[in-house]
Write a protein that holds these residues in place. Sequence first.
Motif, PDB file in Angstrom:
ATOM      1  N   MET A  59      14.100 -44.996  52.626  1.00 37.18           N
ATOM      2  CA  MET A  59      12.842 -44.818  51.661  1.00 37.18           C
ATOM      3  C   MET A  59      12.298 -43.369  52.178  1.00 37.18           C
ATOM      4  N   ALA A  60      11.728 -42.826  51.127  1.00 35.72           N
ATOM      5  CA  ALA A  60      11.107 -41.706  51.470  1.00 35.72           C
ATOM      6  C   ALA A  60       9.541 -41.789  51.653  1.00 35.72           C
ATOM      7  N   LEU A  61       8.687 -41.122  52.407  1.00 41.36           N
ATOM      8  CA  LEU A  61       7.420 -41.243  52.479  1.00 41.36           C
ATOM      9  C   LEU A  61       6.478 -40.140  51.777  1.00 41.36           C
ATOM     10  N   TYR A  62       5.629 -40.653  50.906  1.00 43.59           N
ATOM     11  CA  TYR A  62       4.540 -39.823  50.158  1.00 43.59           C
ATOM     12  C   TYR A  62       3.203 -40.060  50.462  1.00 43.59           C
ATOM     13  N   GLU A  63       2.480 -39.094  50.034  1.00 47.78           N
ATOM     14  CA  GLU A  63       1.014 -39.045  49.540  1.00 47.78           C
ATOM     15  C   GLU A  63       0.772 -38.929  48.237  1.00 47.78           C
ATOM     16  N   HIS A  64      -0.035 -39.933  47.875  1.00 48.42           N
ATOM     17  CA  HIS A  64      -0.385 -39.966  46.457  1.00 48.42           C
ATOM     18  C   HIS A  64      -1.772 -39.983  46.178  1.00 48.42           C
ATOM     19  N   ILE A  65      -2.590 -38.807  45.785  1.00 50.97           N
ATOM     20  CA  ILE A  65      -4.090 -38.520  45.807  1.00 50.97           C
ATOM     21  C   ILE A  65      -4.411 -38.567  44.072  1.00 50.97           C
ATOM     22  N   PHE A  66      -5.381 -39.245  43.776  1.00 51.09           N
ATOM     23  CA  PHE A  66      -5.646 -39.201  42.543  1.00 51.09           C
ATOM     24  C   PHE A  66      -7.223 -38.974  42.469  1.00 51.09           C
ATOM     25  N   LEU A  67      -7.834 -38.505  41.373  1.00 47.05           N
ATOM     26  CA  LEU A  67      -9.298 -38.224  41.307  1.00 47.05           C
ATOM     27  C   LEU A  67      -9.773 -39.146  39.951  1.00 47.05           C
ATOM     28  N   ALA A  68     -10.748 -39.820  40.052  1.00 47.04           N
ATOM     29  CA  ALA A  68     -11.199 -41.010  39.152  1.00 47.04           C
ATOM     30  C   ALA A  68     -12.461 -40.095  38.465  1.00 47.04           C
ATOM     31  N   ARG A  69     -12.770 -40.560  37.310  1.00 44.73           N
ATOM     32  CA  ARG A  69     -13.999 -40.120  36.723  1.00 44.73           C
ATOM     33  C   ARG A  69     -15.177 -40.264  37.433  1.00 44.73           C
ATOM     34  N   GLN A  70     -16.285 -39.274  37.656  1.00 50.84           N
ATOM     35  CA  GLN A  70     -17.389 -39.712  38.067  1.00 50.84           C
ATOM     36  C   GLN A  70     -18.495 -40.766  37.818  1.00 50.84           C
ATOM     37  N   ASP A  71     -18.096 -41.133  36.355  1.00 46.88           N
ATOM     38  CA  ASP A  71     -19.053 -42.420  35.877  1.00 46.88           C
ATOM     39  C   ASP A  71     -18.560 -43.601  36.154  1.00 46.88           C
ATOM     40  N   LEU A  72     -17.538 -43.924  36.794  1.00 49.08           N
ATOM     41  CA  LEU A  72     -16.975 -45.164  37.428  1.00 49.08           C
ATOM     42  C   LEU A  72     -17.799 -45.605  38.683  1.00 49.08           C
ATOM     43  N   ALA A  73     -17.768 -47.074  38.546  1.00 45.92           N
ATOM     44  CA  ALA A  73     -18.373 -47.658  39.768  1.00 45.92           C
ATOM     45  C   ALA A  73     -17.403 -47.582  40.900  1.00 45.92           C
ATOM     46  N   GLN A  74     -17.729 -47.692  42.013  1.00 48.76           N
ATOM     47  CA  GLN A  74     -16.699 -47.895  43.112  1.00 48.76           C
ATOM     48  C   GLN A  74     -16.005 -49.174  43.071  1.00 48.76           C
ATOM     49  N   ALA A  75     -16.429 -50.223  42.528  1.00 46.33           N
ATOM     50  CA  ALA A  75     -15.630 -51.144  42.285  1.00 46.33           C
ATOM     51  C   ALA A  75     -14.434 -50.976  41.279  1.00 46.33           C
ATOM     52  N   GLN A  76     -14.662 -50.300  40.289  1.00 50.08           N
ATOM     53  CA  GLN A  76     -13.689 -49.779  39.333  1.00 50.08           C
ATOM     54  C   GLN A  76     -12.708 -48.746  40.055  1.00 50.08           C
ATOM     55  N   VAL A  77     -13.030 -48.017  40.877  1.00 49.32           N
ATOM     56  CA  VAL A  77     -12.188 -47.315  41.608  1.00 49.32           C
ATOM     57  C   VAL A  77     -11.307 -47.800  42.665  1.00 49.32           C
ATOM     58  N   ASP A  78     -11.838 -49.046  43.087  1.00 49.94           N
ATOM     59  CA  ASP A  78     -11.156 -49.843  43.955  1.00 49.94           C
ATOM     60  C   ASP A  78      -9.967 -50.374  43.174  1.00 49.94           C
ATOM     61  N   ALA A  79     -10.518 -50.762  41.892  1.00 49.09           N
ATOM     62  CA  ALA A  79      -9.387 -51.574  41.094  1.00 49.09           C
ATOM     63  C   ALA A  79      -8.312 -50.863  40.732  1.00 49.09           C
ATOM     64  N   LEU A  80      -8.569 -49.402  40.528  1.00 48.68           N
ATOM     65  CA  LEU A  80      -7.469 -48.504  40.356  1.00 48.68           C
ATOM     66  C   LEU A  80      -6.616 -48.330  41.385  1.00 48.68           C
ATOM     67  N   ALA A  81      -7.253 -48.097  42.762  1.00 48.19           N
ATOM     68  CA  ALA A  81      -6.237 -48.085  43.743  1.00 48.19           C
ATOM     69  C   ALA A  81      -5.541 -49.446  44.025  1.00 48.19           C
ATOM     70  N   GLU A  82      -5.906 -50.567  43.906  1.00 43.47           N
ATOM     71  CA  GLU A  82      -5.362 -51.899  43.805  1.00 43.47           C
ATOM     72  C   GLU A  82      -4.059 -51.864  42.512  1.00 43.47           C
ATOM     73  N   ASN A  83      -4.406 -51.465  41.528  1.00 43.08           N
ATOM     74  CA  ASN A  83      -3.530 -51.501  40.327  1.00 43.08           C
ATOM     75  C   ASN A  83      -2.176 -50.491  40.676  1.00 43.08           C
ATOM     76  N   ALA A  84      -2.449 -49.103  41.347  1.00 42.30           N
ATOM     77  CA  ALA A  84      -1.532 -48.438  41.893  1.00 42.30           C
ATOM     78  C   ALA A  84      -0.781 -49.165  43.062  1.00 42.30           C
ATOM     79  N   ALA A  85      -1.415 -49.773  43.840  1.00 43.15           N
ATOM     80  CA  ALA A  85      -0.574 -50.406  44.932  1.00 43.15           C
ATOM     81  C   ALA A  85       0.158 -51.551  44.451  1.00 43.15           C
ATOM     82  N   LYS A  86      -0.258 -52.276  43.280  1.00 43.83           N
ATOM     83  CA  LYS A  86       0.729 -53.250  42.776  1.00 43.83           C
ATOM     84  C   LYS A  86       1.935 -52.805  42.084  1.00 43.83           C
ATOM     85  N   ILE A  87       1.722 -51.592  41.202  1.00 47.07           N
ATOM     86  CA  ILE A  87       2.743 -50.776  40.932  1.00 47.07           C
ATOM     87  C   ILE A  87       3.852 -50.459  41.957  1.00 47.07           C
TER      88      ILE A  87
END
Length: 138
Positions: free
Chosen positions: A1-29
């Motif tokens: 398998m290959a190694l990657y770095e995936h960086i994303f920028l989330a909107r400024q009006d999101l709470a930190q909990a919502q940003v963490d949920a986005l990261a968890e969703n990406a990890a689940k995928i």
Amino acid sequence: MALYEHIFLARQDLAQAQVDALAENAAKIITDHKGKVVKTESWGLRSLAYRIAKNRKAHYVMLEIDAPGDVVAELERQTNINEDVIRYMTIRTDALEEGPSVMMRKSDRSERGDRRDRGDRGDRGDRGPRRDRDGGDQ
């Protein structure tokens, strides 16, 4: 398998909990498609160099991934659909960085208040002799 770095920028009006949920969703995928998330870092709310979709700031999140290419394609497809993500980038790397990333080390240094000791700067020395109003040396 290959190694990657995936960086994303989330909107400024999101709470930190919502940003963490986005990261968890990406990890689940990634894990659902037989990939592995090696490390997740949240770099916090940072200023953008220029406005993106009326946002002056964004929440930065980095995922280090060990997965085949089709998993990364699916992750990028899902990220592109999400309205809360304003930008993303995935980079293939030869090796993943050990310990905290450069961005995390930089923020640790600024939080501790470390500054390089600049010592006594003294006279600048780049100024030539002073001249009086009529152009002569003093």
